[in-house]
Motif scaffolding. Sequence first.
Motif, short mmCIF file in Angstrom:
data_model
loop_
_atom_site.label_atom_id
_atom_site.label_comp_id
_atom_site.label_asym_id
_atom_site.label_seq_id
_atom_site.Cartn_x
_atom_site.Cartn_y
_atom_site.Cartn_z
N TYR A 52 -34.36 -73.51 -38.03
CA TYR A 52 -34.00 -73.54 -36.17
C TYR A 52 -35.05 -72.90 -35.65
N LEU A 56 -37.95 -73.32 -33.07
CA LEU A 56 -38.47 -72.25 -32.10
C LEU A 56 -39.90 -71.99 -31.47
N LYS A 60 -42.06 -72.78 -28.89
CA LYS A 60 -42.29 -71.57 -27.78
C LYS A 60 -43.89 -71.99 -27.58
#
Length: 345
Positions: A52, A56, A60
């Motif tokens: 995870y 992320l 981003k």
Amino acid sequence: MALSNPSQLLLRNMDLLDSKSPLLIGCPDAEFVIEFTQTYPQATITSYQVNYAQHLTIEKRCATVKSVFAEQYQTSQQHDLVIFYFPKSKQELVMQMAMLSQCLAEHAIVLFVGENKGGVKSAPKLTKPYALRCDKVDSARHCLLFEMVYNNQREPFDLASWYQQYEIVLDDKTLTVCALPGVFSQAELDRGTQLLLEHLPSSIDGKVLDFGCGAGVIGSYIKLLYPNADVEMIDVNALAIASAKRTLEVNDLTATVYPSDGLSDVGTGYQAVVSNPPFHQGIKTHYQTTELFLQSVNQKMTSNGVLTIVANSFLKYAPILEQQFGNVQKCANRHGFTIYQVNKR
């Protein structure tokens, strides 16, 4: 930030990455993904992660890349290139190769890269059912790079068939555990978690957090013992999240399971926090995630909340706990594991 050694090896082989629809699996470096997009701007790049935190970061920082976080990668797209960062579990690689066979173009190229000590040498043997050939193409920085040509072998993939199941019995309670490849304690209950289950607080209610839940053993067992507890289970790994959900399901238990990078997605008001916190990542030992957790978890707890963790006895977590909570109680020490319990003042 410095690139990992596998990414550096790929950088010196960028000519092999020229493709229309590449799929990156398990890439830990957003900087490499950025370099990839700049070198081949015409490519439609997809990143698939079971981690995870890595998902992320890439989501981003790499706006043009489709980033997928899931226990199973599914798409109608046919990828002509896959770049596979070798996972810590060989069985995880075997499962993911079977999964990917559904979305590879005819004679797609699959690149396997990883550190020598991480098992990448076994890539040709592990992927033989799917390979016309699999050859070493480069080595540097204690890493290897293999190139495989897909043989177009497609078989139906059923994720459910990859769960391993076993039972644990403590006192008069029986819990069935389900775990996918690569999930901690996939085949049997580890000694540390067993010691923790034997030394849980005598009473648990209200909000409970199982940090780094793995296959969901601790949170599910608490729910079995204390049905009224409001249990939440978090992990950074999609395979662990799926396993914890399956463990709850087969035991007819209900809890909330979701991904979190450390405590990034966690709320507040927990009356009990329990954990067999992770300290291994890949082939190296990492303590940062657990140390950050211990330094900040008190902010998530209620007054008089109880934190109970198990850790290898050689890990120096007691000073961190003493700094954050004050008095630390050692409840047990066995087989090289120690149970620490603290109360928030």
